[in-house]
Design a protein around this motif. Sequence first.
Motif, PDB file in Angstrom:
ATOM      1  N   GLY A  73      57.984  42.536  -6.525  1.00 50.92           N
ATOM      2  CA  GLY A  73      57.599  40.908  -6.037  1.00 50.92           C
ATOM      3  C   GLY A  73      57.803  41.361  -4.120  1.00 50.92           C
ATOM      4  O   GLY A  73      58.263  41.043  -3.410  1.00 50.92           O
ATOM      5  N   GLU A  74      56.889  42.202  -3.866  1.00 49.95           N
ATOM      6  CA  GLU A  74      56.592  42.618  -2.212  1.00 49.95           C
ATOM      7  C   GLU A  74      55.276  43.053  -2.044  1.00 49.95           C
ATOM      8  O   GLU A  74      54.305  42.745  -3.026  1.00 49.95           O
ATOM      9  CB  GLU A  74      57.441  44.201  -2.131  1.00 49.95           C
ATOM     10  CG  GLU A  74      56.319  45.055  -3.621  1.00 49.95           C
ATOM     11  CD  GLU A  74      57.810  46.139  -3.113  1.00 49.95           C
ATOM     12  OE1 GLU A  74      59.023  46.935  -3.705  1.00 49.95           O
ATOM     13  OE2 GLU A  74      57.352  46.993  -1.881  1.00 49.95           O
ATOM     14  N   LEU A  89      50.775  46.941   2.364  1.00 51.42           N
ATOM     15  CA  LEU A  89      49.617  46.180   3.203  1.00 51.42           C
ATOM     16  C   LEU A  89      48.552  47.237   3.595  1.00 51.42           C
ATOM     17  O   LEU A  89      49.067  48.893   3.473  1.00 51.42           O
ATOM     18  CB  LEU A  89      50.469  46.598   4.631  1.00 51.42           C
ATOM     19  CG  LEU A  89      51.938  45.812   5.231  1.00 51.42           C
ATOM     20  CD1 LEU A  89      53.229  45.941   5.936  1.00 51.42           C
ATOM     21  CD2 LEU A  89      51.442  43.961   4.767  1.00 51.42           C
ATOM     22  N   VAL A 130      47.995  43.519   1.823  1.00 51.29           N
ATOM     23  CA  VAL A 130      47.874  41.847   2.247  1.00 51.29           C
ATOM     24  C   VAL A 130      46.490  42.766   3.442  1.00 51.29           C
ATOM     25  O   VAL A 130      47.213  43.959   3.478  1.00 51.29           O
ATOM     26  CB  VAL A 130      49.128  41.986   3.168  1.00 51.29           C
ATOM     27  CG1 VAL A 130      49.361  40.916   4.543  1.00 51.29           C
ATOM     28  CG2 VAL A 130      50.155  40.837   2.969  1.00 51.29           C
ATOM     29  N   GLY A 166      61.723  46.223  -0.254  1.00 52.09           N
ATOM     30  CA  GLY A 166      60.587  46.677  -0.071  1.00 52.09           C
ATOM     31  C   GLY A 166      60.014  45.635   1.162  1.00 52.09           C
ATOM     32  O   GLY A 166      60.633  44.809   1.800  1.00 52.09           O
ATOM     33  N   ILE A 167      58.444  45.124   1.558  1.00 54.28           N
ATOM     34  CA  ILE A 167      58.224  45.254   2.464  1.00 54.28           C
ATOM     35  C   ILE A 167      57.525  42.990   1.794  1.00 54.28           C
ATOM     36  O   ILE A 167      56.704  43.368   1.204  1.00 54.28           O
ATOM     37  CB  ILE A 167      57.026  44.850   3.355  1.00 54.28           C
ATOM     38  CG1 ILE A 167      57.810  46.557   4.450  1.00 54.28           C
ATOM     39  CG2 ILE A 167      56.559  44.313   3.939  1.00 54.28           C
ATOM     40  CD1 ILE A 167      58.857  45.499   5.791  1.00 54.28           C
ATOM     41  N   ARG A 168      57.810  41.948   2.951  1.00 55.89           N
ATOM     42  CA  ARG A 168      57.102  41.242   1.867  1.00 55.89           C
ATOM     43  C   ARG A 168      56.442  40.164   3.281  1.00 55.89           C
ATOM     44  O   ARG A 168      57.785  39.642   4.272  1.00 55.89           O
ATOM     45  CB  ARG A 168      57.423  39.908   1.488  1.00 55.89           C
ATOM     46  CG  ARG A 168      57.020  38.912   1.098  1.00 55.89           C
ATOM     47  CD  ARG A 168      56.866  38.728  -0.328  1.00 55.89           C
ATOM     48  NE  ARG A 168      56.090  37.329  -1.080  1.00 55.89           N
ATOM     49  CZ  ARG A 168      55.472  37.405  -2.149  1.00 55.89           C
ATOM     50  NH1 ARG A 168      54.941  39.323  -2.637  1.00 55.89           N
ATOM     51  NH2 ARG A 168      54.346  37.197  -1.446  1.00 55.89           N
ATOM     52  N   LEU A 169      55.572  39.828   3.664  1.00 55.78           N
ATOM     53  CA  LEU A 169      55.392  39.373   5.054  1.00 55.78           C
ATOM     54  C   LEU A 169      55.430  37.574   4.014  1.00 55.78           C
ATOM     55  O   LEU A 169      54.889  36.790   3.385  1.00 55.78           O
ATOM     56  CB  LEU A 169      53.869  39.124   5.213  1.00 55.78           C
ATOM     57  CG  LEU A 169      53.809  41.136   6.171  1.00 55.78           C
ATOM     58  CD1 LEU A 169      52.445  40.964   6.975  1.00 55.78           C
ATOM     59  CD2 LEU A 169      54.432  40.933   7.009  1.00 55.78           C
ATOM     60  N   THR A 170      55.882  36.593   5.033  1.00 55.02           N
ATOM     61  CA  THR A 170      56.010  35.542   5.379  1.00 55.02           C
ATOM     62  C   THR A 170      55.177  34.752   5.642  1.00 55.02           C
ATOM     63  O   THR A 170      54.904  35.050   6.836  1.00 55.02           O
ATOM     64  CB  THR A 170      57.154  34.313   5.547  1.00 55.02           C
ATOM     65  OG1 THR A 170      57.691  34.479   7.038  1.00 55.02           O
ATOM     66  CG2 THR A 170      58.318  35.605   4.758  1.00 55.02           C
ATOM     67  N   GLY A 171      54.729  32.959   5.521  1.00 60.45           N
ATOM     68  CA  GLY A 171      53.881  32.416   5.862  1.00 60.45           C
ATOM     69  C   GLY A 171      52.329  32.680   6.048  1.00 60.45           C
ATOM     70  O   GLY A 171      51.437  32.216   6.182  1.00 60.45           O
ATOM     71  N   LEU A 172      52.185  33.241   4.745  1.00 59.52           N
ATOM     72  CA  LEU A 172      50.751  33.888   5.237  1.00 59.52           C
ATOM     73  C   LEU A 172      50.492  32.440   3.878  1.00 59.52           C
ATOM     74  O   LEU A 172      50.714  32.032   2.569  1.00 59.52           O
ATOM     75  CB  LEU A 172      50.824  34.998   4.142  1.00 59.52           C
ATOM     76  CG  LEU A 172      51.172  36.130   4.903  1.00 59.52           C
ATOM     77  CD1 LEU A 172      50.243  38.110   4.640  1.00 59.52           C
ATOM     78  CD2 LEU A 172      50.101  35.901   6.263  1.00 59.52           C
ATOM     79  N   PRO A 173      49.104  31.752   4.016  1.00 67.66           N
ATOM     80  CA  PRO A 173      48.542  31.155   2.902  1.00 67.66           C
ATOM     81  C   PRO A 173      48.377  31.552   2.028  1.00 67.66           C
ATOM     82  O   PRO A 173      48.043  32.919   1.458  1.00 67.66           O
ATOM     83  CB  PRO A 173      46.742  30.699   3.236  1.00 67.66           C
ATOM     84  CG  PRO A 173      46.640  31.929   4.728  1.00 67.66           C
ATOM     85  CD  PRO A 173      48.191  32.461   4.802  1.00 67.66           C
TER      86      PRO A 173
END
Lengths: 230, 230
Positions: B158-159, B162, B187, B217-224
Amino acid sequence: MSPTEPIPILGGTGALGAGLARRWARAGVPIVLGSRAADRAEEAAAKLREAVPGAEVSGLLNEEAAGKAEVVFLAVPFRAQSENLNNLREALRPGQILVDCTVPLAAAVSGKATRSLGVWQGSAAQQAQEMVPEGVTVVAALHTVGAPTLADADAELGEDVLICGDKKADKARVARLIELIEGLRAVNAGPLEMARIVEQLTPMLISVNSRYKAHAGIRLTGLPDADHWA
Amino acid sequence: MSPTEPIPILGGTGALGAGLARRWARAGVPIVLGSRAADRAEEAAAKLREAVPGAEVSGLLNEEAAGKAEVVFLAVPFRAQSENLNNLREALRPGQILVDCTVPLAAAVSGKATRSLGVWQGSAAQQAQEMVPEGVTVVAALHTVGAPTLADADAELGEDVLICGDKKADKARVARLIELIEGLRAVNAGPLEMARIVEQLTPMLISVNSRYKAHAGIRLTGLPDADHWA
């Protein structure tokens, strides 16, 4: 920290500082906004008191604000970081923790905000550690939290703050303050030298933001639920 | 990509390559595992066919595997990246996309996996771009997806992944392949030079993993929510 010890934010009239101040004020934390000009500090404090009724906020010169608590936040542009740290040499005292939020964006020298500058010491935070008086500890944090998101009273935060520092106890104190802001989780990202990497996340996020027209933050997946700082 | 075009993974016998192969195989994608030794490639392919019944997997020398599709993944340790790219000079052809997953960990020179090496070109991916034949495009991706998580059949991903590259169309092709793996979101992290930052996330995550006993892992928040790649 005594429950009434305020949080001094040096550079508190800038976008990041003002955004943090607003969130902490909403959480009921007393704030001291610092600035290079006393009148601008007091102006920003008055504005914050208006925005957050009941907020306990004062505005002072950075050098005065720096003495108001053991944990002090420095939220100035990289361009002004060294000058600020020079000015703080007489103001900071052993035992204090300086939380450096500086990101060495190339924008500091009229370059792009999606690129960064190499800092001789490895990172802006390590530069700060070199410049503070002996006995003052630098912790790096809050690079990836966007000022516009903080300033937007309706925006719900749900992201991580990566904290770098050489002692877990110092990072834990900073983590507790950061987690007073609803929706922020403080993650222990390692020793201060790891700021070399964490500071770089900001130009990457600025790049993503321009592409996605968003205000992105960082969240680490896969971490255990237990309180790391307990 | 034709639906039957396989995904060649050079260095497919390593931990990351094998983990990716397993996930793609489970998604029904034909895989070509590449290795420096044909017998080890075939061994890994047999193992994968056993682990994922019905999987369409073959094992070949890297140089042969590289010709099997337009988009080729390179998942080798930094220590071996240059040697592999030298060996691929005759194997890659104009129009191909090489997806570089290399991270310049200091471990490559018996240093720590929580530190990185400076790469002259700025990043391992930019080094790859310099070394591939003219007309081959390098895209950087998959640095932050942990091999143990990929290999664990029960682990839900769930990540984010990039992706860095100079042309959105190239990145979109790679994104489509990556998103065939359930739980991965691709992303757009910017031009290839942004690999300087994205590659650094791995040592930071390795540091966090050791501290939290986790596989972060990495997840970016706030993306549409909209599909960026459409």
